[in-house]
Motif scaffolding. Structure first.
Motif, PDB file in Angstrom:
ATOM      1  N   TRP A   1     -22.646   4.430 -41.611  1.00  0.00           N
ATOM      2  CA  TRP A   1     -23.663   4.840 -40.650  1.00  0.00           C
ATOM      3  C   TRP A   1     -24.245   3.573 -40.028  1.00  0.00           C
ATOM      4  O   TRP A   1     -24.762   2.706 -40.722  1.00  0.00           O
ATOM      5  CB  TRP A   1     -24.770   5.637 -41.341  1.00  0.00           C
ATOM      6  CG  TRP A   1     -25.732   6.237 -40.364  1.00  0.00           C
ATOM      7  CD1 TRP A   1     -26.891   5.698 -39.896  1.00  0.00           C
ATOM      8  CD2 TRP A   1     -25.596   7.500 -39.721  1.00  0.00           C
ATOM      9  NE1 TRP A   1     -27.488   6.540 -39.007  1.00  0.00           N
ATOM     10  CE2 TRP A   1     -26.711   7.657 -38.873  1.00  0.00           C
ATOM     11  CE3 TRP A   1     -24.638   8.503 -39.776  1.00  0.00           C
ATOM     12  CZ2 TRP A   1     -26.895   8.799 -38.091  1.00  0.00           C
ATOM     13  CZ3 TRP A   1     -24.829   9.629 -38.995  1.00  0.00           C
ATOM     14  CH2 TRP A   1     -25.943   9.768 -38.170  1.00  0.00           C
TER      15      TRP A   1
ATOM     16  N   TRP B   1     -23.839   8.243 -46.897  1.00  0.00           N
ATOM     17  CA  TRP B   1     -23.517   7.194 -45.928  1.00  0.00           C
ATOM     18  C   TRP B   1     -23.776   5.808 -46.503  1.00  0.00           C
ATOM     19  O   TRP B   1     -24.709   5.613 -47.269  1.00  0.00           O
ATOM     20  CB  TRP B   1     -24.374   7.347 -44.669  1.00  0.00           C
ATOM     21  CG  TRP B   1     -24.087   8.582 -43.882  1.00  0.00           C
ATOM     22  CD1 TRP B   1     -24.806   9.739 -43.898  1.00  0.00           C
ATOM     23  CD2 TRP B   1     -23.011   8.797 -42.971  1.00  0.00           C
ATOM     24  NE1 TRP B   1     -24.244  10.664 -43.054  1.00  0.00           N
ATOM     25  CE2 TRP B   1     -23.132  10.099 -42.461  1.00  0.00           C
ATOM     26  CE3 TRP B   1     -21.955   8.010 -42.537  1.00  0.00           C
ATOM     27  CZ2 TRP B   1     -22.246  10.642 -41.544  1.00  0.00           C
ATOM     28  CZ3 TRP B   1     -21.066   8.550 -41.606  1.00  0.00           C
ATOM     29  CH2 TRP B   1     -21.211   9.840 -41.126  1.00  0.00           C
TER      30      TRP B   1
ATOM     31  N   THR C   1     -15.487  10.059 -35.810  1.00  0.00           N
ATOM     32  CA  THR C   1     -16.918   9.892 -35.613  1.00  0.00           C
ATOM     33  C   THR C   1     -17.656  11.139 -36.067  1.00  0.00           C
ATOM     34  O   THR C   1     -17.265  12.252 -35.733  1.00  0.00           O
ATOM     35  CB  THR C   1     -17.214   9.629 -34.119  1.00  0.00           C
ATOM     36  OG1 THR C   1     -16.456   8.501 -33.712  1.00  0.00           O
ATOM     37  CG2 THR C   1     -18.685   9.367 -33.891  1.00  0.00           C
ATOM     38  N   PHE C   2     -18.742  10.932 -36.803  1.00  0.00           N
ATOM     39  CA  PHE C   2     -19.571  12.040 -37.255  1.00  0.00           C
ATOM     40  C   PHE C   2     -20.239  12.681 -36.056  1.00  0.00           C
ATOM     41  O   PHE C   2     -20.781  12.019 -35.192  1.00  0.00           O
ATOM     42  CB  PHE C   2     -20.648  11.545 -38.233  1.00  0.00           C
ATOM     43  CG  PHE C   2     -21.607  12.613 -38.649  1.00  0.00           C
ATOM     44  CD1 PHE C   2     -21.220  13.591 -39.544  1.00  0.00           C
ATOM     45  CD2 PHE C   2     -22.896  12.651 -38.146  1.00  0.00           C
ATOM     46  CE1 PHE C   2     -22.099  14.578 -39.935  1.00  0.00           C
ATOM     47  CE2 PHE C   2     -23.779  13.637 -38.531  1.00  0.00           C
ATOM     48  CZ  PHE C   2     -23.378  14.598 -39.424  1.00  0.00           C
TER      49      PHE C   2
ATOM     50  N   CYS D   1     -12.627   2.704 -43.203  1.00  0.00           N
ATOM     51  CA  CYS D   1     -13.481   3.793 -43.656  1.00  0.00           C
ATOM     52  C   CYS D   1     -12.902   5.117 -43.172  1.00  0.00           C
ATOM     53  O   CYS D   1     -11.956   5.141 -42.392  1.00  0.00           O
ATOM     54  CB  CYS D   1     -14.910   3.604 -43.145  1.00  0.00           C
ATOM     55  SG  CYS D   1     -15.045   3.584 -41.346  1.00  0.00           S
ATOM     56  N   ASP D   2     -13.479   6.209 -43.662  1.00  0.00           N
ATOM     57  CA  ASP D   2     -12.987   7.531 -43.307  1.00  0.00           C
ATOM     58  C   ASP D   2     -13.774   8.172 -42.172  1.00  0.00           C
ATOM     59  O   ASP D   2     -13.270   9.062 -41.488  1.00  0.00           O
ATOM     60  CB  ASP D   2     -13.058   8.461 -44.531  1.00  0.00           C
ATOM     61  CG  ASP D   2     -12.199   7.940 -45.668  1.00  0.00           C
ATOM     62  OD1 ASP D   2     -10.990   7.812 -45.457  1.00  0.00           O
ATOM     63  OD2 ASP D   2     -12.744   7.642 -46.746  1.00  0.00           O
ATOM     64  N   GLU D   3     -15.023   7.724 -41.986  1.00  0.00           N
ATOM     65  CA  GLU D   3     -15.881   8.354 -40.989  1.00  0.00           C
ATOM     66  C   GLU D   3     -16.991   7.384 -40.611  1.00  0.00           C
ATOM     67  O   GLU D   3     -17.405   6.557 -41.416  1.00  0.00           O
ATOM     68  CB  GLU D   3     -16.479   9.640 -41.580  1.00  0.00           C
ATOM     69  CG  GLU D   3     -17.263  10.483 -40.634  1.00  0.00           C
ATOM     70  CD  GLU D   3     -17.742  11.790 -41.271  1.00  0.00           C
ATOM     71  OE1 GLU D   3     -18.494  12.512 -40.593  1.00  0.00           O
ATOM     72  OE2 GLU D   3     -17.388  12.084 -42.430  1.00  0.00           O
ATOM     73  N   VAL D   4     -17.452   7.481 -39.362  1.00  0.00           N
ATOM     74  CA  VAL D   4     -18.572   6.667 -38.902  1.00  0.00           C
ATOM     75  C   VAL D   4     -19.587   7.560 -38.215  1.00  0.00           C
ATOM     76  O   VAL D   4     -19.262   8.649 -37.749  1.00  0.00           O
ATOM     77  CB  VAL D   4     -18.123   5.544 -37.933  1.00  0.00           C
ATOM     78  CG1 VAL D   4     -17.287   4.499 -38.646  1.00  0.00           C
ATOM     79  CG2 VAL D   4     -17.388   6.094 -36.741  1.00  0.00           C
ATOM     80  N   GLY D   5     -20.830   7.087 -38.150  1.00  0.00           N
ATOM     81  CA  GLY D   5     -21.872   7.849 -37.485  1.00  0.00           C
ATOM     82  C   GLY D   5     -23.000   6.940 -37.041  1.00  0.00           C
ATOM     83  O   GLY D   5     -22.997   5.738 -37.298  1.00  0.00           O
TER      84      GLY D   5
ATOM     85  N   LYS E   1     -14.766   9.760 -49.970  1.00  0.00           N
ATOM     86  CA  LYS E   1     -14.714   9.224 -48.618  1.00  0.00           C
ATOM     87  C   LYS E   1     -15.693   8.076 -48.435  1.00  0.00           C
ATOM     88  O   LYS E   1     -16.779   8.083 -48.984  1.00  0.00           O
ATOM     89  CB  LYS E   1     -15.062  10.310 -47.599  1.00  0.00           C
ATOM     90  CG  LYS E   1     -13.971  11.300 -47.379  1.00  0.00           C
ATOM     91  CD  LYS E   1     -14.362  12.209 -46.237  1.00  0.00           C
ATOM     92  CE  LYS E   1     -13.205  13.080 -45.837  1.00  0.00           C
ATOM     93  NZ  LYS E   1     -13.512  13.867 -44.656  1.00  0.00           N
ATOM     94  N   LYS E   2     -15.263   7.109 -47.637  1.00  0.00           N
ATOM     95  CA  LYS E   2     -16.134   5.994 -47.282  1.00  0.00           C
ATOM     96  C   LYS E   2     -16.681   6.282 -45.891  1.00  0.00           C
ATOM     97  O   LYS E   2     -15.941   6.325 -44.911  1.00  0.00           O
ATOM     98  CB  LYS E   2     -15.362   4.676 -47.302  1.00  0.00           C
ATOM     99  CG  LYS E   2     -16.234   3.470 -47.000  1.00  0.00           C
ATOM    100  CD  LYS E   2     -15.443   2.192 -47.147  1.00  0.00           C
ATOM    101  CE  LYS E   2     -16.301   0.980 -46.866  1.00  0.00           C
ATOM    102  NZ  LYS E   2     -15.512  -0.269 -46.979  1.00  0.00           N
ATOM    103  N   LYS E   3     -17.996   6.509 -45.817  1.00  0.00           N
ATOM    104  CA  LYS E   3     -18.655   6.859 -44.565  1.00  0.00           C
ATOM    105  C   LYS E   3     -19.644   5.756 -44.183  1.00  0.00           C
ATOM    106  O   LYS E   3     -20.501   5.405 -44.979  1.00  0.00           O
ATOM    107  CB  LYS E   3     -19.398   8.189 -44.710  1.00  0.00           C
ATOM    108  CG  LYS E   3     -18.519   9.330 -45.117  1.00  0.00           C
ATOM    109  CD  LYS E   3     -19.216  10.659 -45.416  1.00  0.00           C
ATOM    110  CE  LYS E   3     -20.643  10.798 -45.136  1.00  0.00           C
ATOM    111  NZ  LYS E   3     -21.186  12.136 -45.321  1.00  0.00           N
TER     112      LYS E   3
END
Length: 147
Positions: free
Chosen positions: A6, A24, A58-59, A41-45, A2-4
Motif C-alpha cells: 500500500w 497491507w 491494483t487494488f 508483490c501480488d497486489e498494490v493499492g 499474498k504480499k500486498k
C-alpha cells in the motif's frame, strides 16, 4: 500468503494500524521514483506509482481489475492456449505415429535455421545434447547447430 503493498504518505499510527490489519505492507509513495525497481508483490493499492500500474494487479475498492490489465492477460492466455493446443496435437500425432515424429525431426534437422524461432533452435540443440547459454542470441544458436 499474498504480499500486498500500500503506497501512501500518511503514516499516522491510526492509518498504519488500519492498513496493516487489512494485510497491507506500507510503502512511502513520495519516495518512489520511475527509475526504481518494482518490488515483487501480488497486489498494490493506495497512491500507486506508475511503474507498478501495468505490472502488478491494483487494488480497487469495487473489486475490478483495470480493463487494460485484463485485456493484456487475456491476450497472453489465448496465445498460450493456442501454443498448448498445437503442442498437444503434435504430441498425440507423434505418440501414435513414429514415422511422423521422425519426419518432423528430419525437417528440423534439414530446415533453414534462420526460419526457426529461438525456442525451436534451443529445442533442437537440447535434443542433440548440445549445450548453450540460456540468453544466447539466434546467431549463436545457429552457429552451434552448424558447428
Amino acid at each position: 500468503m499474498k504480499k500486498k503493498l500500500w503506497f501512501t504518505d500518511d503514516f499516522s499510527p491510526e492509518y498504519i494500524a488500519e492498513k496493516q490489519s487489512e494485510g497491507w505492507l506500507l510503502r512511502k509513495a513520495s519516495a518512489c521514483h520511475a527509475s526504481d525497481t518494482v518490488e515483487v508483490c501480488d497486489e498494490v493499492g493506495g497512491d500507486v506509482p506508475e511503474q507498478y500500474k501495468n505490472t502488478v494487479p491494483t487494488f480497487d475498492t469495487e473489486g475490478f481489475v483495470p480493463l487494460e490489465q485484463f485485456d493484456a492477460v487475456s491476450k497472453k492466455l489465448q496465445e498460450t492456449e493456442q501454443q498448448l493446443t498445437m503442442a498437444r496435437s503434435e504430441f498425440v500425432t507423434f505418440q501414435n505415429d513414429v514415422d511422423a515424429m521422425k519426419a518432423r525431426v528430419a525437417l528440423l534437422e534439414t530446415a533453414n535455421y534462420n526460419d526457426l524461432k529461438i525456442d525451436d533452435l534451443k529445442a533442437l540443440l537440447a535434443s542433440k545434447g548440445i549445450e548453450f547459454k540460456s540468453g544466447a542470441l539466434k546467431d549463436e544458436l545457429i552457429t552451434l547447430l552448424q558447428g
